[in-house]
Design a protein around this motif. Structure first.
Motif, PDB file in Angstrom:
ATOM      1  N   THR A  72       3.789 -32.719  25.523  1.00 35.06           N
ATOM      2  CA  THR A  72       2.633 -32.705  24.630  1.00 35.06           C
ATOM      3  C   THR A  72       2.974 -32.003  23.332  1.00 35.06           C
ATOM      4  OG1 THR A  72       1.094 -32.656  26.497  1.00 35.06           O
ATOM      5  CG2 THR A  72       0.259 -31.921  24.387  1.00 35.06           C
ATOM      6  N   LEU A  73       2.508 -32.587  22.235  1.00 30.69           N
ATOM      7  CA  LEU A  73       2.525 -31.934  20.928  1.00 30.69           C
ATOM      8  C   LEU A  73       1.072 -31.643  20.570  1.00 30.69           C
ATOM      9  CD1 LEU A  73       3.921 -31.112  18.201  1.00 30.69           C
ATOM     10  CD2 LEU A  73       3.382 -33.438  17.423  1.00 30.69           C
ATOM     11  N   SER A  74       0.811 -30.413  20.187  1.00 29.76           N
ATOM     12  CA  SER A  74      -0.541 -30.033  19.773  1.00 29.76           C
ATOM     13  C   SER A  74      -0.514 -29.468  18.360  1.00 29.76           C
ATOM     14  CB  SER A  74      -1.118 -28.993  20.731  1.00 29.76           C
ATOM     15  OG  SER A  74      -1.282 -29.531  22.026  1.00 29.76           O
ATOM     16  N   ILE A  75      -1.564 -29.785  17.631  1.00 25.45           N
ATOM     17  CA  ILE A  75      -1.802 -29.171  16.330  1.00 25.45           C
ATOM     18  C   ILE A  75      -3.141 -28.461  16.465  1.00 25.45           C
ATOM     19  CG2 ILE A  75      -1.909 -29.515  13.837  1.00 25.45           C
ATOM     20  CD1 ILE A  75      -0.676 -32.317  14.307  1.00 25.45           C
ATOM     21  N   SER A  76      -3.126 -27.152  16.343  1.00 27.99           N
ATOM     22  CA  SER A  76      -4.314 -26.372  16.708  1.00 27.99           C
ATOM     23  C   SER A  76      -5.465 -26.559  15.719  1.00 27.99           C
ATOM     24  CB  SER A  76      -3.956 -24.887  16.804  1.00 27.99           C
ATOM     25  OG  SER A  76      -3.466 -24.419  15.555  1.00 27.99           O
ATOM     26  N   SER A  77      -5.141 -26.678  14.444  1.00 29.54           N
ATOM     27  CA  SER A  77      -6.170 -26.834  13.416  1.00 29.54           C
ATOM     28  C   SER A  77      -5.579 -27.706  12.325  1.00 29.54           C
ATOM     29  CB  SER A  77      -6.600 -25.473  12.861  1.00 29.54           C
ATOM     30  OG  SER A  77      -7.557 -25.634  11.826  1.00 29.54           O
ATOM     31  N   LEU A  78      -5.916 -28.975  12.360  1.00 28.15           N
ATOM     32  CA  LEU A  78      -5.288 -29.971  11.484  1.00 28.15           C
ATOM     33  C   LEU A  78      -5.518 -29.627  10.008  1.00 28.15           C
ATOM     34  CD1 LEU A  78      -3.753 -32.655  12.133  1.00 28.15           C
ATOM     35  CD2 LEU A  78      -5.920 -33.817  11.635  1.00 28.15           C
ATOM     36  N   GLN A  79      -4.455 -29.675   9.262  1.00 26.70           N
ATOM     37  CA  GLN A  79      -4.525 -29.454   7.814  1.00 26.70           C
ATOM     38  C   GLN A  79      -4.278 -30.755   7.066  1.00 26.70           C
ATOM     39  OE1 GLN A  79      -5.405 -26.210   6.612  1.00 26.70           O
ATOM     40  NE2 GLN A  79      -5.840 -26.219   8.825  1.00 26.70           N
ATOM     41  N   ALA A  80      -4.639 -30.783   5.799  1.00 23.62           N
ATOM     42  CA  ALA A  80      -4.520 -32.015   5.006  1.00 23.62           C
ATOM     43  C   ALA A  80      -3.091 -32.531   4.986  1.00 23.62           C
ATOM     44  CB  ALA A  80      -5.028 -31.769   3.591  1.00 23.62           C
ATOM     45  N   GLU A  81      -2.131 -31.609   4.957  1.00 28.37           N
ATOM     46  CA  GLU A  81      -0.726 -32.011   4.872  1.00 28.37           C
ATOM     47  C   GLU A  81      -0.166 -32.506   6.204  1.00 28.37           C
ATOM     48  OE1 GLU A  81      -1.997 -29.039   4.194  1.00 28.37           O
ATOM     49  OE2 GLU A  81      -0.721 -27.387   4.911  1.00 28.37           O
ATOM     50  N   ASP A  82      -0.968 -32.458   7.261  1.00 24.98           N
ATOM     51  CA  ASP A  82      -0.507 -32.893   8.577  1.00 24.98           C
ATOM     52  C   ASP A  82      -0.758 -34.373   8.839  1.00 24.98           C
ATOM     53  OD1 ASP A  82      -1.748 -29.799  10.076  1.00 24.98           O
ATOM     54  OD2 ASP A  82       0.105 -30.217   8.961  1.00 24.98           O
ATOM     55  N   PHE A  83      -1.446 -35.042   7.937  1.00 25.58           N
ATOM     56  CA  PHE A  83      -1.687 -36.470   8.133  1.00 25.58           C
ATOM     57  C   PHE A  83      -0.371 -37.203   7.898  1.00 25.58           C
ATOM     58  CE2 PHE A  83      -6.076 -36.424   9.064  1.00 25.58           C
ATOM     59  CZ  PHE A  83      -6.569 -35.288   8.435  1.00 25.58           C
ATOM     60  N   ALA A  84       0.122 -37.813   8.975  1.00 24.53           N
ATOM     61  CA  ALA A  84       1.478 -38.354   9.009  1.00 24.53           C
ATOM     62  C   ALA A  84       1.648 -39.111  10.321  1.00 24.53           C
ATOM     63  CB  ALA A  84       2.501 -37.222   8.923  1.00 24.53           C
ATOM     64  N   THR A  85       2.851 -39.612  10.548  1.00 16.78           N
ATOM     65  CA  THR A  85       3.191 -40.223  11.828  1.00 16.78           C
ATOM     66  C   THR A  85       4.103 -39.283  12.589  1.00 16.78           C
ATOM     67  OG1 THR A  85       2.952 -42.443  10.904  1.00 16.78           O
ATOM     68  CG2 THR A  85       4.179 -42.242  12.965  1.00 16.78           C
TER      69      THR A  85
END
Lengths: 107, 125
Positions: A72-85
């Motif tokens: 599993t990969l988790s991102i705890s609090s998505l930021q604008a720069e995290d929009f990606a593949t």
């Protein structure tokens, strides 16, 4: 060849959301798995290696877990720069194989 | 600073050849295996193959889709790796990336920590 099944193939989320992406290997790969982020027109960037070790310089909101076949990969609090593949990649044996990718889009 | 720079991409006709280069700096090139990945337009990532360091024999492994057509080599004195692509097919159209991996005796290596920017190969008549 080891098959890596990644899900979901895409997701829509908002800034601040927690996001989880999974990869399942067709056979056990110990913890020989990395997670990569790729933005359009750019090379993949290593986020996590050895399934759970944060690569130097990567923000701590990214985390990885798992061993054997499920990861599993988790991102705890998505930021604008995290929009990606995002892709998983097994480096347990050859041929190296990737998951199909998860496109994280803005809701 | 570790850098990997691919070059040599371009437009080529089916059946022709092309040689890509991966020029490295900022680390001891000869200690590392060099791996090539590719990404067809709008598609996911695919492993192409790799060449081991001389310490581990300098041997190569290839994906089934390129075996017998692609050849990897390296010149450690110039810190360059090469991908010779022969008998190119339209399905070889992709951005090609090089990166580095271990093992290195006595050192814990993080595989694929640095990547080049990629070079586009277009196979079309």
């Amino acid at each position: 060849a080891i098959q890596m099944t990644q899900s979901p193939s895409s997701l829509s989320a908002s800034v601040g959301d927690r996001v989880t992406i999974t990869c399942r290997a067709s056979q056990g790969i110990r913890n020989d798995l990395g997670w990569y982020q790729q933005k359009p027109g750019k090379a993949p960037k290593l986020l996590i290696h050895a399934a759970s070790t944060l690569q130097s310089g990567v923000p701590s909101r990214f985390s990885g877990s798992g061993s054997g076949t499920d990861f599993t990969l988790s991102i705890s609090s998505l930021q604008a720069e995290d929009f990606a593949t995002y892709y998983c990649l097994q480096d347990y044996n050859y041929p190296r194989t990737f998951g199909q990718g998860t496109k994280v889009e803005i809701k | 600073e570790v850098q990997l720079v691919e070059s040599g991409g371009g437009l080529v006709k089916p059946g022709r050849s092309l040689r890509l280069s991966c020029t490295a700096s900022g680390f001891t090139f000869g200690d590392y295996a060099i791996t090539w990945f590719r990404q067809a337009p709008g598609k996911g990532l695919e492993w192409v193959g790799f060449i081991r360091s001389k310490t581990y024999g300098g041997t190569t492994e290839y994906a089934a889709s390129v075996k017998g057509r692609f050849t990897m080599s390296r010149d450690d004195s110039r810190s360059i790796a090469f991908l010779q692509m022969n008998s190119l097919k339209t399905e070889d159209t992709a951005v090609y990336y090089c990166t580095r991996e271990g093992p290195i005796r006595g050192i814990v290596v993080v595989n694929f920590d640095y990547w080049g920017q990629g070079t586009l190969v277009t196979v079309s008549s």
